[in-house]
Write a protein that holds these residues in place. Structure first.
Motif, PDB file in Angstrom:
ATOM      1  N   LEU A 265      28.015  64.073  10.301  1.00 45.05           N
ATOM      2  CA  LEU A 265      28.967  63.141  10.877  1.00 45.05           C
ATOM      3  C   LEU A 265      28.829  61.752  11.109  1.00 45.05           C
ATOM      4  O   LEU A 265      29.616  61.475  10.651  1.00 45.05           O
TER       5      LEU A 265
ATOM      6  N   ASN B 238      36.111  74.812  18.643  1.00 44.97           N
ATOM      7  CA  ASN B 238      36.163  76.273  17.959  1.00 44.97           C
ATOM      8  C   ASN B 238      37.094  76.152  16.944  1.00 44.97           C
ATOM      9  O   ASN B 238      37.701  77.620  16.531  1.00 44.97           O
ATOM     10  N   GLN B 239      37.783  75.302  16.427  1.00 47.05           N
ATOM     11  CA  GLN B 239      38.930  75.592  15.400  1.00 47.05           C
ATOM     12  C   GLN B 239      38.052  75.149  13.771  1.00 47.05           C
ATOM     13  O   GLN B 239      37.095  74.690  13.383  1.00 47.05           O
TER      14      GLN B 239
ATOM     15  N   GLN C 142      27.804  73.540  14.990  1.00 45.60           N
ATOM     16  CA  GLN C 142      29.068  72.956  14.954  1.00 45.60           C
ATOM     17  C   GLN C 142      27.942  71.278  15.318  1.00 45.60           C
ATOM     18  O   GLN C 142      28.322  70.722  15.321  1.00 45.60           O
TER      19      GLN C 142
ATOM     20  N   MET D 283      28.439  68.233  13.132  1.00 46.51           N
ATOM     21  CA  MET D 283      28.292  66.314  14.614  1.00 46.51           C
ATOM     22  C   MET D 283      27.860  65.541  13.527  1.00 46.51           C
ATOM     23  O   MET D 283      27.679  64.331  13.619  1.00 46.51           O
TER      24      MET D 283
ATOM     25  N   MET E 275      35.106  66.354  13.817  1.00 46.14           N
ATOM     26  CA  MET E 275      34.951  66.555  15.217  1.00 46.14           C
ATOM     27  C   MET E 275      35.346  67.523  15.957  1.00 46.14           C
ATOM     28  O   MET E 275      35.124  67.785  16.947  1.00 46.14           O
TER      29      MET E 275
ATOM     30  N   LEU F 103      38.194  68.889  16.295  1.00 44.59           N
ATOM     31  CA  LEU F 103      37.824  71.013  15.699  1.00 44.59           C
ATOM     32  C   LEU F 103      37.071  71.586  15.776  1.00 44.59           C
ATOM     33  O   LEU F 103      37.346  72.724  16.156  1.00 44.59           O
ATOM     34  N   LEU F 104      35.474  70.829  15.366  1.00 46.00           N
ATOM     35  CA  LEU F 104      34.401  71.324  15.795  1.00 46.00           C
ATOM     36  C   LEU F 104      34.250  71.841  17.138  1.00 46.00           C
ATOM     37  O   LEU F 104      34.077  72.836  17.690  1.00 46.00           O
ATOM     38  N   LYS F 105      34.844  70.458  17.609  1.00 44.48           N
ATOM     39  CA  LYS F 105      34.891  70.971  19.918  1.00 44.48           C
ATOM     40  C   LYS F 105      35.947  72.066  20.121  1.00 44.48           C
ATOM     41  O   LYS F 105      35.658  72.425  21.303  1.00 44.48           O
TER      42      LYS F 105
ATOM     43  N   TYR G 143      30.305  78.610   9.382  1.00 43.78           N
ATOM     44  CA  TYR G 143      31.266  77.959  10.531  1.00 43.78           C
ATOM     45  C   TYR G 143      32.170  78.719  10.549  1.00 43.78           C
ATOM     46  O   TYR G 143      32.888  78.817  11.416  1.00 43.78           O
TER      47      TYR G 143
ATOM     48  N   ILE H 230      26.598  79.394  15.620  1.00 42.52           N
ATOM     49  CA  ILE H 230      28.254  78.781  16.041  1.00 42.52           C
ATOM     50  C   ILE H 230      27.704  77.670  16.424  1.00 42.52           C
ATOM     51  O   ILE H 230      27.753  76.694  16.144  1.00 42.52           O
TER      52      ILE H 230
ATOM     53  N   VAL I   2      34.421  81.260  13.024  1.00 39.67           N
ATOM     54  CA  VAL I   2      35.440  81.311  13.530  1.00 39.67           C
ATOM     55  C   VAL I   2      36.173  82.101  13.090  1.00 39.67           C
ATOM     56  O   VAL I   2      36.813  82.514  14.160  1.00 39.67           O
TER      57      VAL I   2
END
Lengths: 190, 190
Positions: free
Chosen positions: B165, A168-169, B158, B162, A162, A164-166, B179, B154, B183
């Motif tokens: 998860l 943008n990685q 995300q 999330m 999460m 990383l997702l936040k 994703y 994207i 990125v």
């Protein structure tokens, strides 16, 4: 190898801050090894050396990843991942540790991997929850680690993904596969 | 195929609620196709048929996945994923649509895939933001879809990852790979 000798070797490789972190991981990992009936000496050595390559240059790490034919995918993802497999390689080569259980615990301490061993789980979780760590969600993982190492591992993977997702990685495939393995197969290693 | 004929065909396959959703996806997809210079007719047909297999039995879907040698991985993950590839197969077989751009837009509308086409992106995003959708984060994706389809994609990926998860559910590998592709490679399709 004795603890004091190992600590002296690794101290030279790290900043003071990272050495203090390493002591925290060592104490947490030996605590978890006792709790979950894993070999305490192996947990101790794995923890002491887990960040051995943390301050090697990107050039040196890239070269080792290429020469040793580690997954070329590593180079496409965050360079924060590199010190783990490179560390396992250098700990064998420069320190002379041959125990593959220890080397794998170092190698997979950042990415995780499906079917990771109990020792690997302990080092992954200890690195996440050692007393010097302060970030949202860490206390929940600390509480889970007292009860069930797999649940602590799932939660730390969820938090990491999460995060990383936040930002943008990209999420390294082994990391999401480790999470999926835990969710779909309950973390069974055989 | 004309819109009215297509709608009549699909109406028989769906509940009223899902048919209303389909109309919403159709209107959103044609709007996005005009905005991003994609073929509007293809977007319309892809949207109309995207949920064609939604109410087939799990047994029928499993059988098609096995017989057609779709990824066996599908069966290990959430059955919500199955209607998309099964739908593409049945739309070709039962409705007679042969256009692979349309069939792929149906096939990948739930999982996404790396290197997905503009039409596939439009259907994925339209399915996520059509006016009947109400969940946290949907308005942000709607706003992004007005500006940049990749950024909308994207953000929807995300949100979806999330959500999974947080529910301790597995994340289908194609979804995280889509994703990561966006990125790491910026969504380039060539």
């Amino acid at each position: 190898m004795e603890r004091d000798k190992a600590l002296k070797i690794v101290e030279k490789q790290l900043t003071e801050h990272r050495y203090v972190h390493t002591i925290g991981v060592m104490e947490t990992a030996t605590y978890l090894a006792e709790k979950y009936n894993e070999n305490v000496e192996k947990a101790e050595l794995s923890a002491i050396f887990h960040d051995y390559a943390k301050f090697r240059s990107k050039e040196e790490m890239k070269q080792i990843i290429s020469e040793q034919k580690f997954s070329p995918l590593l180079l496409e993802y965050n360079s924060e991942l590199w010190h783990a497999p490179v560390g396992a390689f250098l700990v064998e080569k420069e320190v002379g540790i041959k125990d593959h259980a220890i080397l794998d615990a170092i190698k997979f301490h950042t990415s995780g991997r499906p079917y990771m061993s109990l020792l690997e789980k302990i080092i992954y979780v200890a690195d996440y929850i050692e007393p010097g760590r302060h970030f949202p969600g860490v206390d929940e993982v600390r509480e889970l680690a007292e009860i069930n190492i797999d649940k602590a591992l799932i939660k730390s993977l969820q938090n990491t993904i999460m995060f990383l997702l936040k930002k943008n990685q990209a999420v390294y495939p082994d990391t999401i596969q480790t999470y999926n393995w835990l969710v779909l197969e309950g973390g069974r290693t055989i």
